[in-house]
Design an enzyme around this catalytic site. Structure first.
Site, PDB file in Angstrom:
ATOM      1  N   ASP A   1      39.441  39.420  39.045  1.00 16.26           N
ATOM      2  CA  ASP A   1      40.569  39.214  39.960  1.00 16.26           C
ATOM      3  C   ASP A   1      40.098  38.472  41.200  1.00 16.26           C
ATOM      4  O   ASP A   1      39.068  38.823  41.785  1.00 16.26           O
ATOM      5  CB  ASP A   1      41.199  40.543  40.385  1.00 16.26           C
ATOM      6  CG  ASP A   1      42.463  40.293  41.193  1.00 16.26           C
ATOM      7  OD1 ASP A   1      43.528  40.111  40.561  1.00 16.26           O
ATOM      8  OD2 ASP A   1      42.389  40.216  42.434  1.00 16.26           O
TER       9      ASP A   1
HETATM   10  C1  LIG Z   1      41.350  30.527  45.523  1.00 19.84           C
HETATM   11  C2  LIG Z   1      41.471  29.978  44.134  1.00 19.84           C
HETATM   12  C3  LIG Z   1      42.143  30.670  43.140  1.00 19.84           C
HETATM   13  N1  LIG Z   1      42.249  30.151  41.882  1.00 19.84           N
HETATM   14  C4  LIG Z   1      42.975  30.873  40.813  1.00 19.84           C
HETATM   15  C5  LIG Z   1      42.071  31.712  39.896  1.00 19.84           C
HETATM   16  C6  LIG Z   1      43.036  32.689  39.276  1.00 19.84           C
HETATM   17  O1  LIG Z   1      43.609  32.119  38.102  1.00 19.84           O
HETATM   18  C7  LIG Z   1      44.111  32.827  40.331  1.00 19.84           C
HETATM   19  C8  LIG Z   1      44.027  34.168  40.944  1.00 19.84           C
HETATM   20  O2  LIG Z   1      44.786  35.060  40.197  1.00 19.84           O
HETATM   21  P1  LIG Z   1      44.218  36.274  39.363  1.00 19.84           P
HETATM   22  O3  LIG Z   1      45.231  37.379  39.464  1.00 19.84           O
HETATM   23  O4  LIG Z   1      42.808  36.574  39.756  1.00 19.84           O
HETATM   24  O5  LIG Z   1      44.169  35.731  37.867  1.00 19.84           O
HETATM   25  P2  LIG Z   1      45.330  35.216  36.923  1.00 19.84           P
HETATM   26  O6  LIG Z   1      46.602  35.989  37.172  1.00 19.84           O
HETATM   27  O7  LIG Z   1      45.418  33.720  36.997  1.00 19.84           O
HETATM   28  O8  LIG Z   1      44.745  35.554  35.477  1.00 19.84           O
HETATM   29  P3  LIG Z   1      44.359  37.010  34.840  1.00 19.84           P
HETATM   30  O9  LIG Z   1      44.810  38.090  35.759  1.00 19.84           O
HETATM   31  O10 LIG Z   1      45.077  37.041  33.520  1.00 19.84           O
HETATM   32  O11 LIG Z   1      42.878  36.946  34.659  1.00 19.84           O
HETATM   33  O12 LIG Z   1      43.887  31.798  41.309  1.00 19.84           O
HETATM   34  C9  LIG Z   1      41.674  28.923  41.560  1.00 19.84           C
HETATM   35  O13 LIG Z   1      41.776  28.456  40.411  1.00 19.84           O
HETATM   36  N2  LIG Z   1      40.993  28.251  42.530  1.00 19.84           N
HETATM   37  C10 LIG Z   1      40.862  28.706  43.804  1.00 19.84           C
HETATM   38  O14 LIG Z   1      40.228  28.026  44.641  1.00 19.84           O
END
Ligand SMILES: Cc1cn([C@H]2C[C@H](O)[C@@H](COP(=O)(O)OP(=O)(O)OP(=O)(O)O)O2)c(=O)[nH]c1=O
Length: 195
Positions: free
Chosen positions: A74
């Site tokens: 997360d």
């Molecule tokens: C800050 C930041 C976040 N993110 C993304 C990563 C995660 O996909 C998202 C954060 O949400 P998460 O809730 O961590 O993940 P998700 O809902 O996409 O997937 P899952 O719970 O099924 O694993 O933001 C980036 O891709 N780059 C960045 O610089």
């Protein structure tokens, strides 16, 4: 003594970023299962505590068979005690960037691994990120690009947002979605074969 076979790795994530990040350290999950949990923060819950709880609950939420190892993650973007959720729209992206402009914020990236003997380990890496002082034009252009939608805090450091970030302390892979050093360590401890 015969060597035990390496357990099957289940990635509990719907995020393509997490798959790509694992591939970066030479790990291909045997299975991918999407966790379905309530992602609403608790009243007064601190961002780091929230990130750890989310990673832990995601790992527990997916079905697990004997001999499988589950990995979940997360990534939570925090401005002080405030959690910036995943941007749902261009308006969210613009609003979050106005808040993040010119000041440091924290990104808490938690992982949780349940090994084949049901032992769960959770780790969290906190990084600091700062956007340059953004002009309204930069904010609008970035929001219009669509890149920040679906991303925590409304931006993607692995994308064009990198051109607007003038400071990072911590782990780049963690900000993208998985702290790779800690991920490798926990997967090794769980018996996943790694180079
Ligand atoms: C800050 C930041 C976040 N993110 C993304 C990563 C995660 O996909 C998202 C954060 O949400 P998460 O809730 O961590 O993940 P998700 O809902 O996409 O997937 P899952 O719970 O099924 O694993 O933001 C980036 O891709 N780059 C960045 O610089």
């Amino acid at each position: 003594m015969t060597a035990r076979p390496s357990p099957i790795l289940v990635l509990a994530s719907s995020s393509p970023r997490r798959r790509d990040l694992l591939a970066q350290i030479g790990v291909t999950p045997g299975q991918i299962r999407s966790p379905d949990i309530d992602e609403e923060p608790r009243k007064g819950e601190l961002p780091r505590t929230y990130a750890e709880r989310m990673a832990s609950e995601k790992a527990i939420a997916v079905p697990r068979q004997e001999g499988e190892v589950v990995l979940a993650g997360d990534t939570t973007v925090a401005l002080g005690r405030r959690i910036l959720p995943q941007a749902q729209s261009e308006e969210d992206v613009a609003r979050f960037l106005r808040m993040l402009s010119g000041r440091r914020h924290r990104v808490h990236s938690a992982i949780s691994v349940i090994d084949a003997s049901e032992r769960q380990r959770t780790r969290c890496v906190t990084s600091q990120v700062r956007f340059k002082r953004l002009s309204e034009e930069e904010i609008r252009d970035y929001a219009r690009s669509g890149e920040g939608i679906g991303k925590a805090g409304g931006y993607a450091i692995q994308g064009r947002a990198a051109g607007l970030i003038d400071f990072l302390a911590g782990s780049h892979s963690a900000v993208v979605g998985l702290p790779l050093f800690e991920t490798r360590t926990l997967l090794k401890a769980a018996g996943i074969a790694l180079a």
